[in-house]
Design a protein around this motif. Sequence first.
Motif, PDB file in Angstrom:
ATOM      1  N   PHE A 247      15.678 -11.988 -25.770  1.00 49.20           N
ATOM      2  CA  PHE A 247      14.338 -12.533 -25.946  1.00 49.20           C
ATOM      3  C   PHE A 247      14.058 -13.738 -25.061  1.00 49.20           C
ATOM      4  O   PHE A 247      13.078 -14.449 -25.267  1.00 49.20           O
ATOM      5  CB  PHE A 247      14.109 -12.852 -27.428  1.00 49.20           C
ATOM      6  N   SER A 248      14.897 -13.969 -24.058  1.00 51.45           N
ATOM      7  CA  SER A 248      14.605 -14.998 -23.069  1.00 51.45           C
ATOM      8  C   SER A 248      13.914 -14.410 -21.845  1.00 51.45           C
ATOM      9  O   SER A 248      13.548 -15.138 -20.926  1.00 51.45           O
ATOM     10  CB  SER A 248      15.890 -15.706 -22.638  1.00 51.45           C
ATOM     11  N   THR A 249      13.738 -13.096 -21.835  1.00 50.71           N
ATOM     12  CA  THR A 249      13.049 -12.416 -20.741  1.00 50.71           C
ATOM     13  C   THR A 249      11.730 -11.833 -21.253  1.00 50.71           C
ATOM     14  O   THR A 249      11.556 -11.633 -22.450  1.00 50.71           O
ATOM     15  CB  THR A 249      13.922 -11.282 -20.173  1.00 50.71           C
ATOM     16  N   PRO A 250      10.787 -11.550 -20.350  1.00 49.02           N
ATOM     17  CA  PRO A 250       9.474 -11.044 -20.789  1.00 49.02           C
ATOM     18  C   PRO A 250       9.586  -9.734 -21.544  1.00 49.02           C
ATOM     19  O   PRO A 250      10.505  -8.934 -21.312  1.00 49.02           O
ATOM     20  CB  PRO A 250       8.723 -10.857 -19.474  1.00 49.02           C
ATOM     21  N   PRO A 251       8.654  -9.477 -22.469  1.00 45.25           N
ATOM     22  CA  PRO A 251       8.641  -8.193 -23.186  1.00 45.25           C
ATOM     23  C   PRO A 251       8.451  -7.039 -22.210  1.00 45.25           C
ATOM     24  O   PRO A 251       7.914  -7.208 -21.118  1.00 45.25           O
ATOM     25  CB  PRO A 251       7.432  -8.331 -24.131  1.00 45.25           C
ATOM     26  N   LYS A 252       8.908  -5.858 -22.607  1.00 45.67           N
ATOM     27  CA  LYS A 252       8.720  -4.673 -21.778  1.00 45.67           C
ATOM     28  C   LYS A 252       8.317  -3.512 -22.673  1.00 45.67           C
ATOM     29  O   LYS A 252       8.358  -3.600 -23.898  1.00 45.67           O
ATOM     30  CB  LYS A 252       9.996  -4.339 -21.006  1.00 45.67           C
ATOM     31  N   ALA A 253       7.912  -2.422 -22.044  1.00 46.34           N
ATOM     32  CA  ALA A 253       7.388  -1.289 -22.813  1.00 46.34           C
ATOM     33  C   ALA A 253       8.445  -0.665 -23.708  1.00 46.34           C
ATOM     34  O   ALA A 253       8.173  -0.290 -24.845  1.00 46.34           O
ATOM     35  CB  ALA A 253       6.825  -0.242 -21.848  1.00 46.34           C
TER      36      ALA A 253
END
Length: 313
Positions: free
Chosen positions: A153-159
């Motif tokens: 959760f330190s990286t952007p959300p993805k599909a």
Amino acid sequence: MALLFPLGSKSFHYLNESNIVQYSDENAEVMSSEEYPEFIKDPFRFMVEKVLPRKYSELAKDSPAKDLALAKGAMQFGMYGAKKGAAEANLITQYGIPMLFDGLAIMPLDWIADFFRGIKGAFMDMRRRPEELLEAAQALTPLVIRFGMGQMFSTPPKANPKIILLPLHLPTMLKTADFDKFYWPMFKTIIEAFVANGVIPMPFYEGDWSRYYDHLQDLPAKKTLGWFEHGDPKELKQKLGNTMCILGLFPLTLLQYGTKEECITKAKELLDDLAPGGGYIFSTDKELLSAADGKAENIIAVNKFVMEYGIYK
């Protein structure tokens, strides 16, 4: 390695003249067995104050030497991250190849053996200090979850859902009774914690896990990926096909030394055994680490065959 070497690490080295990094158990033991009580009391503090200066000799020096080493390591890590991110983005946008996992976590007993006590030390502790070793693994469990979730959760959300890789080193070296005591309870707790938070765990089941298939049936159903190095595909499908999505088993050595015909025959066998009903992702039994790990013509032939034959209808 560009990060670890400036910090004075001796735990890893390059294999021969290649770019393959090899773990060194000889230099892994940086914690004595007498230190278990201190470690158990506060594993994170022990790692920061004791383990890191011992494992990375530059960090044991006084300032400004250790500050400079840390700055060099951080710079190298940033450069590595930028190159890695650019390569991944290119694979996704130009070739439509998604990244299989978003982070990595090490199981408590593997962590202790790989980075604190060494594999030999950990095995001696099972006999000489079993309760302290167990308490140490239990104390590390929340940190494994915390570090793993931090990556997710330190990286952007993805599909698609986040996937975390969990390489499993020691289980196939253990007696089943030792696996039941020192490994399985913490492993199951960690898997369930990731699943509960919407993360898909992908354990890499190194070695032959067939004697543990009954254990794996207790994992959350259809919530994990299972990357297998060895195993009978029909038995795997029968035992675990309703529990997890299965990956792996295609021999990397076949890509390296076999003919195109042999590779395609093996690929067809795996697809016929594992794909029916869904829940299978075609992949090799271990990661390709260098260009020498497979002949280009074999890799191309297998990919072409799987793209045409291995389609769910």
